[in-house]
Design an enzyme around this catalytic site. Structure first.
Site, PDB file in Angstrom:
ATOM      1  N   PRO A   1       0.800  -1.778   0.104  1.00  0.00           N
ATOM      2  CA  PRO A   1       0.345   0.261  -0.168  1.00  0.00           C
ATOM      3  C   PRO A   1       0.981   1.756   0.703  1.00  0.00           C
ATOM      4  O   PRO A   1       2.270   1.288   1.061  1.00  0.00           O
ATOM      5  CB  PRO A   1      -0.326  -0.223   1.288  1.00  0.00           C
ATOM      6  CG  PRO A   1      -0.667  -1.265   1.533  1.00  0.00           C
ATOM      7  CD  PRO A   1       0.117  -2.241   0.874  1.00  0.00           C
ATOM      8  N   CYS A   2       0.124   2.232  -0.875  1.00  0.00           N
ATOM      9  CA  CYS A   2       0.925   3.355  -1.391  1.00  0.00           C
ATOM     10  C   CYS A   2       0.852   4.752  -0.338  1.00  0.00           C
ATOM     11  O   CYS A   2       1.149   5.542  -0.488  1.00  0.00           O
ATOM     12  CB  CYS A   2       1.125   3.692  -2.514  1.00  0.00           C
ATOM     13  SG  CYS A   2      -0.840   4.153  -3.124  1.00  0.00           S
ATOM     14  N   GLN A   3      -0.415   4.560   0.330  1.00  0.00           N
ATOM     15  CA  GLN A   3      -0.849   6.220   0.725  1.00  0.00           C
ATOM     16  C   GLN A   3      -0.172   6.769   1.880  1.00  0.00           C
ATOM     17  O   GLN A   3       0.124   8.016   1.612  1.00  0.00           O
ATOM     18  CB  GLN A   3      -2.687   4.984   1.656  1.00  0.00           C
ATOM     19  CG  GLN A   3      -3.857   5.334   0.460  1.00  0.00           C
ATOM     20  CD  GLN A   3      -3.365   3.726  -0.074  1.00  0.00           C
ATOM     21  OE1 GLN A   3      -3.095   2.910   0.169  1.00  0.00           O
ATOM     22  NE2 GLN A   3      -5.044   3.629  -1.092  1.00  0.00           N
TER      23      GLN A   3
END
Length: 358
Positions: A84-86
């Site tokens: 996940p990049c958030q």
């Protein structure tokens, strides 16, 4: 798309989303033996497109990767993961700062998922891995976040590490910069930074992905997005008068304040901004100009094309979920080129090793 019965290597598909990275590595001769994805709607799309997994004894499908131990992950030759990049994205960091919340590795949930990946690599020691994330990962926290990643993978685990920021605009009409991190357990001549990849300025334009009159009907879309006889996209994708007025006023307010915020209006000969998971909210980052009408959103099928998914890719979910899924996915043909370049080095490494997964 389903894996053939013959394969050159096996792989684990972590944070699998809708299977964009998997498609690329299956095409390069791999066979998926382990999938992890926590979102039930993404799982629905994934399963619709990889239907044989349910009956395969050599494939395991689990939900949240944090709910199992590394020992429970099926042994594999190659590990794949778009973790996940958030916590690291520019938009994600700005939002968390505004809310007074932690980001990066200080994020108590998503930010720790890299360490789950690291523990699996440490336990299974795959011959190679490919990790994908937002470009901002490299500069986040003044470079300290990426230093931690390099330290864990290269110095602690002993992998030969390479990274490169790749812009999907060379393959599809979208400005989408992502960092790819490749690791090999043993020394290799593979060089991610010298791969001859399409130049962003030479990529296609948005007219290549838009619905058009006379376009072949996609059976599993069942006329859901447009009428191929007329080329007319369903009116529901055209912005309402209220939303269009709001977006124009919002952009004008920020222009007056000297900010660059605003909608992205696109004509056929242009390229788009980055498609994000928030596209379902108002579509403001990519609006298609319509002569004599208010602009419209892309349809989910056009979003699929913008990410490089072929038209045989099944979209079984609502528009809202489809927008989220494609906004979180990868530009598939970009990963295809990298997977094909990695393939001979993976095969060579396995040939020299005694622990290839059958």
């Amino acid at each position: 798309m389903n894996a053939s019965d013959t394969h050159d290597f096996t792989f684990a598909d972590l944070f699998a989303g809708i299977g964009g990275i998997r498609r690329a590595f299956e095409g390069a001769g791999g066979r998926c033996v382990f999938t992890s994805e926590w979102n039930k709607f993404a799982m629905e799309t994934y399963r619709a497109n990889f239907t044989k997994d349910e009956s395969r004894s050599d494939h395991s499908f689990v939900g949240d990767i944090t709910g199992i131990t590394p020992r429970a992950v099926k042994k594999h030759d190659v590990l794949l993961g778009g973790f996940p990049c958030q916590p690291f994205s520019i938009a994600g960091v700005s939002k968390k700062n505004a809310l007074g919340r932690a980001h990066g590795f200080a994020d108590p949930t998503q930010g720790t998922l890299f360490f789950n990946v690291k523990e699996i690599i440490a336990a299974k020691r795959p011959a190679a891995f490919l990790l994908e994330n937002v470009k901002n990962l490299k500069s986040h926290d003044r470079g300290r976040t990426f230093e931690i990643i390099e330290d864990q993978l290269r110095d602690k685990l002993g992998y030969h590490l390479q990274s490169r920021v790749v812009n999907g605009k060379g393959w599809t009409p979208q400005n989408r910069e992502r960092i790819l991190i490749v690791g090999f357990r043993e020394p290799t001549t593979f060089n991610l930074n010298t791969l001859d990849l399409p130049a962003p300025e030479s990529g296609p334009k948005v007219d290549k992905i838009l619905h058009r009159k006379g376009e072949p009907l996609i059976p599993h879309d069942a006329g859901r997005y447009f009428d191929p006889r007329t080329g007319r996209v369903d009116p529901k994708y055209t912005l309402t008068e209220n939303l269009w007025t709001y977006l124009q006023d919002y952009a004008a307010k920020h222009r007056a304040a000297g900010n660059g915020f605003g909608f992205g209006l696109v004509r056929p000969g242009m390229t788009t901004r980055t498609l994000s998971a928030r596209y379902f909210k108002d579509g403001s980052e990519i609006l298609i100009e319509q002569r004599g009408l208010r602009p419209r959103r892309l349809t989910p099928r056009e979003c699929a094309r913008l990410m490089g998914f072929p038209d045989d890719f099944i979209i079984p979910v609502s528009d809202t979920q489809a927008y989220r899924q494609f906004g979180n996915s990868v530009v598939v043909p970009a990963i295809v080129d990298v997977a094909n370049a990695m393939r001979p080095h993976i095969v060579s490494a396995l040939a020299a090793s005694s622990d290839r997964v059958a």
